[in-house]
Enzyme design. Structure first.
Site, PDB file in Angstrom:
ATOM      1  N   GLU A   1       0.832  -1.211   0.000  1.00  0.00           N
ATOM      2  CA  GLU A   1       0.000   0.000   0.000  1.00  0.00           C
ATOM      3  C   GLU A   1       0.866   1.260   0.000  1.00  0.00           C
ATOM      4  OE1 GLU A   1      -2.864  -0.509   3.173  1.00  0.00           O
ATOM      5  OE2 GLU A   1      -3.945  -2.011   1.983  1.00  0.00           O
TER       6      GLU A   1
ATOM      7  N   GLU B   1      -1.347  -9.964  -6.242  1.00  0.00           N
ATOM      8  CA  GLU B   1      -1.299 -10.700  -7.511  1.00  0.00           C
ATOM      9  C   GLU B   1      -0.364 -10.026  -8.508  1.00  0.00           C
ATOM     10  OE1 GLU B   1      -3.859  -9.703  -5.746  1.00  0.00           O
ATOM     11  OE2 GLU B   1      -5.690 -10.811  -6.156  1.00  0.00           O
TER      12      GLU B   1
HETATM   13  N1  THU Z   1      -5.841  -6.485  -2.451  1.00  0.00           N
HETATM   14  C1  THU Z   1      -4.978  -7.403  -2.997  1.00  0.00           C
HETATM   15  O1  THU Z   1      -3.763  -7.338  -2.775  1.00  0.00           O
HETATM   16  N2  THU Z   1      -5.500  -8.389  -3.762  1.00  0.00           N
HETATM   17  C2  THU Z   1      -6.821  -8.618  -3.927  1.00  0.00           C
HETATM   18  O2  THU Z   1      -7.190  -9.588  -4.584  1.00  0.00           O
HETATM   19  C3  THU Z   1      -7.809  -7.715  -3.325  1.00  0.00           C
HETATM   20  C4  THU Z   1      -7.253  -6.476  -2.721  1.00  0.00           C
HETATM   21  C5  THU Z   1      -5.291  -5.479  -1.537  1.00  0.00           C
HETATM   22  C6  THU Z   1      -5.267  -4.067  -2.034  1.00  0.00           C
HETATM   23  C7  THU Z   1      -5.278  -3.295  -0.716  1.00  0.00           C
HETATM   24  O3  THU Z   1      -3.945  -3.218  -0.232  1.00  0.00           O
HETATM   25  C8  THU Z   1      -6.054  -4.174   0.223  1.00  0.00           C
HETATM   26  O4  THU Z   1      -6.057  -5.474  -0.353  1.00  0.00           O
HETATM   27  C9  THU Z   1      -7.494  -3.724   0.449  1.00  0.00           C
HETATM   28  O5  THU Z   1      -8.147  -3.499  -0.751  1.00  0.00           O
END
Ligand code: THU
Length: 137
Positions: free
Chosen positions: A44, A55
């Site tokens: 993030e 992913e």
């Molecule tokens: N996120 C992922 O890394 N992969 C997913 O399949 C869904 C969402 C992350 C993005 C963000 O850091 C957090 O999960 C909340 O959305």
């Protein structure tokens, strides 16, 4: 390489999740055709929109190391329900890996497997840019 091993790598990859804003930890593991595993976590950013999902981290790591052929990707979070890939990641999975097995896991060790095309029907892809390339040549 069985899917169970790939899932355990995705689960382990959550450990390095940089998610101070959402506290939503995600790990992913992508399997190459030659049997190699690349892992990734969500990273993030204080400017939220710059966040990169687990992913895409895993796939970008693999592609940046020269990998071009994939068979599966596993996704793990701390939720009791399966975490599906976001729309942006579906596009990236389709573009870089094609119609592979996408393994959605739960915290309790259950998982379901879907094909990329089930998650992203009628995708935009490189083939749609062919006409553009021709006119520029
Ligand atoms: N996120 C992922 O890394 N992969 C997913 O399949 C869904 C969402 C992350 C993005 C963000 O850091 C957090 O999960 C909340 O959305």
């Amino acid at each position: 390489m069985d899917h169970k091993t790939l899932v355990s790598h995705a689960r382990a990859a959550k450990r390095f999740s940089h998610s101070p804003y959402s506290r939503f930890r995600v790990g992913a593991a992508v399997l190459t055709a030659s049997g190699k595993i690349y892992t990734g976590c969500n990273i993030e950013n204080s400017s939220y929109g710059l966040t990169v999902c687990a992913e895409r981290t895993a796939l970008f790591k693999a592609v940046s190391e020269g990998e071009t052929s994939f068979t599966a990707i596993a996704i793990a979070s701390d939720e009791t329900t399966a975490t599906p890939p976001c729309g942006a990641c579906r596009q990236v999975i389709m573009d870089l890996a094609g119609d592979i097995d996408v393994i959605l896991t739960t915290r309790n060790g259950k998982y379901t497997t879907l094909k990329t095309t089930a998650l992203l029907p009628y995708p935009f892809g490189g083939k749609n840019l062919k006409n553009l390339r021709r006119t520029r040549r």
